[in-house]
Design an enzyme around this catalytic site. Structure first.
Site, short mmCIF file in Angstrom:
data_model
loop_
_atom_site.label_atom_id
_atom_site.label_comp_id
_atom_site.label_asym_id
_atom_site.label_seq_id
_atom_site.Cartn_x
_atom_site.Cartn_y
_atom_site.Cartn_z
N SER A 71 0.86 -1.20 0.00
CA SER A 71 0.00 0.00 0.00
C SER A 71 0.89 1.23 0.00
CB SER A 71 -0.87 0.00 1.26
OG SER A 71 -1.49 1.27 1.42
N TYR B 280 -1.30 -0.51 10.49
CA TYR B 280 -1.50 -0.94 9.10
C TYR B 280 -0.27 -0.53 8.26
CZ TYR B 280 -3.47 -1.10 4.36
OH TYR B 280 -3.69 -1.36 3.02
P1 NAP Z 1 -11.37 -6.52 0.87
O1 NAP Z 1 -12.28 -6.19 -0.24
O2 NAP Z 1 -11.73 -6.12 2.27
O3 NAP Z 1 -11.05 -8.09 0.84
C1 NAP Z 1 -10.19 -8.64 1.81
C2 NAP Z 1 -9.86 -10.06 1.46
O4 NAP Z 1 -8.94 -10.56 2.46
C3 NAP Z 1 -11.07 -10.97 1.49
O5 NAP Z 1 -10.91 -11.97 0.52
C4 NAP Z 1 -11.01 -11.58 2.90
O6 NAP Z 1 -11.63 -12.86 2.98
C5 NAP Z 1 -9.51 -11.71 3.09
N1 NAP Z 1 -9.15 -11.72 4.51
C6 NAP Z 1 -9.36 -10.77 5.44
N2 NAP Z 1 -8.92 -11.17 6.65
C7 NAP Z 1 -8.43 -12.43 6.50
C8 NAP Z 1 -7.86 -13.40 7.35
N3 NAP Z 1 -7.70 -13.20 8.67
N4 NAP Z 1 -7.47 -14.58 6.83
C9 NAP Z 1 -7.64 -14.82 5.51
N5 NAP Z 1 -8.17 -13.96 4.64
C10 NAP Z 1 -8.57 -12.77 5.13
O7 NAP Z 1 -9.93 -5.86 0.64
P2 NAP Z 1 -9.24 -5.21 -0.67
O8 NAP Z 1 -9.54 -3.77 -0.68
O9 NAP Z 1 -9.52 -6.02 -1.86
O10 NAP Z 1 -7.70 -5.34 -0.24
C11 NAP Z 1 -6.84 -6.35 -0.75
C12 NAP Z 1 -5.42 -5.95 -0.40
O11 NAP Z 1 -5.11 -4.68 -0.98
C13 NAP Z 1 -5.17 -5.81 1.10
O12 NAP Z 1 -3.92 -6.35 1.45
C14 NAP Z 1 -5.16 -4.31 1.31
O13 NAP Z 1 -4.40 -3.91 2.44
C15 NAP Z 1 -4.59 -3.83 0.01
N6 NAP Z 1 -4.92 -2.43 -0.29
C16 NAP Z 1 -6.22 -2.06 -0.47
C17 NAP Z 1 -6.51 -0.73 -0.72
C18 NAP Z 1 -7.93 -0.24 -0.93
O14 NAP Z 1 -8.15 0.99 -0.97
N7 NAP Z 1 -8.92 -1.11 -1.08
C19 NAP Z 1 -5.49 0.21 -0.76
C20 NAP Z 1 -4.18 -0.21 -0.59
C21 NAP Z 1 -3.90 -1.54 -0.35
P3 NAP Z 1 -13.25 -13.01 3.25
O15 NAP Z 1 -13.93 -12.46 2.03
O16 NAP Z 1 -13.47 -14.46 3.44
O17 NAP Z 1 -13.53 -12.17 4.47
#
Ligand code: NAP
Length: 252
Positions: free
Chosen positions: A145, A158
């Site tokens: 990130s 984070y």
């Molecule tokens: P999201 O929509 O909240 O999805 C999170 C995913 O991680 C889901 O598949 C969830 O599984 C899984 N997960 C959460 N906790 C877990 C655990 N304890 N064990 C196993 N799996 C777990 O998130 P996203 O926005 O797509 O983010 C994906 C990545 O991108 C993350 O690493 C995040 O930090 C990074 N990121 C996101 C953003 C943003 O703005 N969205 C920005 C920068 C970086 P379930 O569906 O089963 O709960």
């Protein structure tokens, strides 16, 4: 070679039930790869991703594991190996994002953030690495990130977890290069997913004003770059932190 072609490759994408991980799984499958769709609790969402892949003739299965629990992650990796006998691509994407001011941040909040985001990546890599070394095209992409590069006030745990992912990537790249395994990182900024939905809803105008391209990203825009980075088109690329954030990292 100008097209991304992942035919013959097996990929494990953590956190692939929703958001960025879901789009990465779909993009890898569209490029011909077989995909293990990992999730924690959203079984129906993960099954939906598998169904989408199968509907276009692809091969995928879903498998649950808590990213923080060693036995569960080991079983996840073993499930890939049992099904396909190989693992070529690992995308460490599963993660959580929560706020806490340092004075009020509990030990439990700190541990959860570090365990899911950082230990989860370590565990997946630890159990997958022997398969990746055996591959002729091993590739890891870790989803960090902008917070890991410039920090994020109110979310220091984070940011620390994501900064750790970046340092880990830079360490593993030379360690695994002799085995032909490339290790890179993608650093998204704001992306339209469940994780960021409430913040973008509440504060969208201010957030967009801080992004040179003027908007939050779509998960497909992150997935496209990841798909390139795990492919042979990126065969000379390792140890890189690729910003896919509309330029927002330049403004922090
Ligand atoms: P999201 O929509 O909240 O999805 C999170 C995913 O991680 C889901 O598949 C969830 O599984 C899984 N997960 C959460 N906790 C877990 C655990 N304890 N064990 C196993 N799996 C777990 O998130 P996203 O926005 O797509 O983010 C994906 C990545 O991108 C993350 O690493 C995040 O930090 C990074 N990121 C996101 C953003 C943003 O703005 N969205 C920005 C920068 C970086 P379930 O569906 O089963 O709960």
């Amino acid at each position: 070679m100008t097209q991304i072609d992942l035919s013959g490759r097996v990929a494990l994408v953590t956190g692939a039930s929703r958001g960025i991980g879901r789009c990465i799984a779909l993009a890898i499958a569209q490029a011909g790869g077989r995909v293990a769709v990992h999730y924690q609790s959203q079984e129906a969402a993960a099954a939906g991703v598998v169904a989408e892949i199968e509907a276009t003739g692809g091969d995928a299965f879903a498998h649950a594991a808590d990213a923080q629990v060693a036995d569960e992650v080991e079983e996840l990796v073993d499930a890939c190996a049992r099904r396909w006998g190989q693992l070529d691509i690992l995308v460490c994407n599963a993660g959580i994002w929560k706020g806490a001011q340092v004075a009020k941040m509990t030990e439990g909040q700190w541990d959860e953030m570090i365990d899911v985001n950082l230990k989860g990546m370590y565990l997946a890599t630890h159990y997958a690495v022997s398969y990746l070394k055996a591959s002729s095209a091993g590739a890891i992409v870790n989803i960090a990130s902008t917070a890991g590069q410039r920090g994020e006030a109110g979310h220091a745990h984070y940011a620390a977890s994501k900064g750790g992912m970046i340092a880990w990537t830079k360490s593993l790249a030379p360690e695994l290069a002799p085995f032909g395994v490339r290790v890179n990182c993608v650093a998204p900024g704001w992306v339209h997913t469940d994780m960021a939905a409430a913040a973008l809803e509440a504060d969208g105008e201010t957030i967009n004003a801080g992004i040179p391209l003027g908007r939050a990203g779509e998960p497909e825009e992150i997935a496209a770059v990841v798909c390139f980075m795990v492919s042979d088109l990126a065969s000379y690329m390792t140890g890189e932190i690729v910003n896919v954030n509309g330029g927002s990292v330049l403004c922090g």
